[in-house]
Design an enzyme around this catalytic site. Structure first.
Site, PDB file in Angstrom:
ATOM      1  N   LYS A 145       1.493  -1.454   0.114  1.00 56.17           N
ATOM      2  CA  LYS A 145      -0.002   0.173  -0.045  1.00 56.17           C
ATOM      3  C   LYS A 145       0.718   1.248  -0.379  1.00 56.17           C
ATOM      4  CE  LYS A 145      -3.821  -2.169   0.522  1.00 56.17           C
ATOM      5  NZ  LYS A 145      -3.042  -3.811  -0.404  1.00 56.17           N
ATOM      6  N   ASP A 146      -0.093   2.797  -0.456  1.00 54.88           N
ATOM      7  CA  ASP A 146       0.797   3.557  -0.814  1.00 54.88           C
ATOM      8  C   ASP A 146       1.177   3.727   1.006  1.00 54.88           C
ATOM      9  OD1 ASP A 146      -1.223   3.453  -2.545  1.00 54.88           O
ATOM     10  OD2 ASP A 146      -0.107   5.488  -3.018  1.00 54.88           O
TER      11      ASP A 146
END
Length: 339
Positions: free
Chosen positions: A282-283
């Site tokens: 994920k970011d």
């Protein structure tokens, strides 16, 4: 004969007043032409010095005019280059902001008038929830620890004195320089020692125990798990057979990359990062919620990390017999704030 005295008499003839006046007038006449000639020479020098000024100015004008012509030519060239469609540099784009055409967007689904905004100005403006293979969106809403038949009994929580608990907590959180804590076994039986071992490992995740004889007495020694053997096989010896080998949980993190988060968890648990598995990264600059699986680490140990870590929360624990694999998800649900 009479003696005659002789006095020295000057041989020059004395000048009269008229002669002096005439001499002074002659001097004036001689000096005045010199002054006139001097003035004339100064004037001539001034004229000579003044004469080159005009051509110098003309030369300077001639130099300035070509520069202006060059600037006009450059402007025309820039206009021509813009008309030809030469791409702007990234720095030029950022001066007026990126537009849709700058990133290759040429068509729109809707026909209404658009609007502008700033994306991801803060990491909290970008919220990501993972969507599992079954279509369920991941949410962190349960911090309880699952209980099974092989969990420690109630006696486990009362076998340790308050003083022992205080010392073990300081050892667990590394608040003192002690490397171990010794607990004397008053009733030296195998059952009693087993209960103490279970109590230390359950109440203080991250600590391991062993039995030692000192001066004819039995002690349970608590210490931090370390070494290659402990890292390679985390808690393998005490894992119940009826429990799934993998503890699945929901990880909530802020402004951290998935791999960075895994490294932090493994450091606090004193295990290798490769025992963790997940379905996707994920970011970093975001708030993200995703499922993680870890091999043979109890939910109690994971739940204890909520007290130690910042910008992390763990919950929704469950035991399963399989890890997670990359790509085993339907996608992600995004909540985006435009400012």
């Amino acid at each position: 004969m009479e003696a005659v005295e002789m006095k020295s008499v000057p041989l020059k003839r004395p000048h009269s007043e008229d002669d002096v006046a005439n001499a002074e007038e002659i001097k004036r006449q001689k000096i005045s032409p010199k002054l006139k000639t001097g003035n004339d020479s100064e004037q001539s020098l001034e004229t000579v010095a003044e004469q080159p000024e005009k051509p110098l100015l003309e030369d300077m004008k001639n130099e300035v005019i070509p520069n202006e012509i060059n600037e006009d030519q450059e402007d025309e060239e820039l206009e021509d280059s813009d008309e030809d469609g030469d791409p702007e540099s990234f720095a030029d784009m950022m001066k007026h902001g990126l537009t849709e055409s700058d990133v290759g967007i040429t068509k729109f689904v809707s026909s209404h008038k658009g609007f502008s905004g700033i994306l991801k100005e803060r990491y909290s403006d970008f919220v990501v929830h993972e969507i599992g293979k079954d279509g369920r969106v991941s949410h962190l809403d349960d911090f309880s620890v699952p209980v099974d038949d092989e969990d420690p009994s109630e006696e486990t929580f009362t076998v340790l004195s308050e003083e022992d608990k205080q010392r073990l907590e300081e050892l667990q959180l590394l608040k003192n320089k002690e490397t171990s804590v010794a607990i004397e076994v008053i009733e030296d039986t195998k059952e009693k020692r087993t209960i103490i071992h279970q109590a230390v490992k359950s109440l203080f995740p991250g600590l391991e125990t062993k039995t030692e004889d000192r001066d004819g007495k039995r002690f349970i020694i608590a210490y931090h798990a370390a070494g290659k053997k402990a890292l390679a096989n985390p808690r393998k010896h005490s894992w119940p057979k009826s429990r799934g080998s993998y503890c699945h949980f929901i990880l909530y993190k802020e402004n951290k990359d998935t791999m960075d988060a895994i490294n932090v968890l493994s450091k606090f648990l004193r295990v290798k990062p490769n025992i963790f598995s997940y379905m996707g990264t994920k970011d970093k600059r975001a708030i993200t919620v995703q499922e993680i699986a870890v091999l043979r680490i109890t939910a109690q140990r994971l739940a204890h990390l909520n007290k130690c870590l910042m910008n992390f929360k763990l919950g929704n624990f469950s035991y399963k017999n399989h890890p997670l694999k990359l790509g085993e998800l339907q996608g992600n649900h995004f909540t985006v704030v435009l400012r």
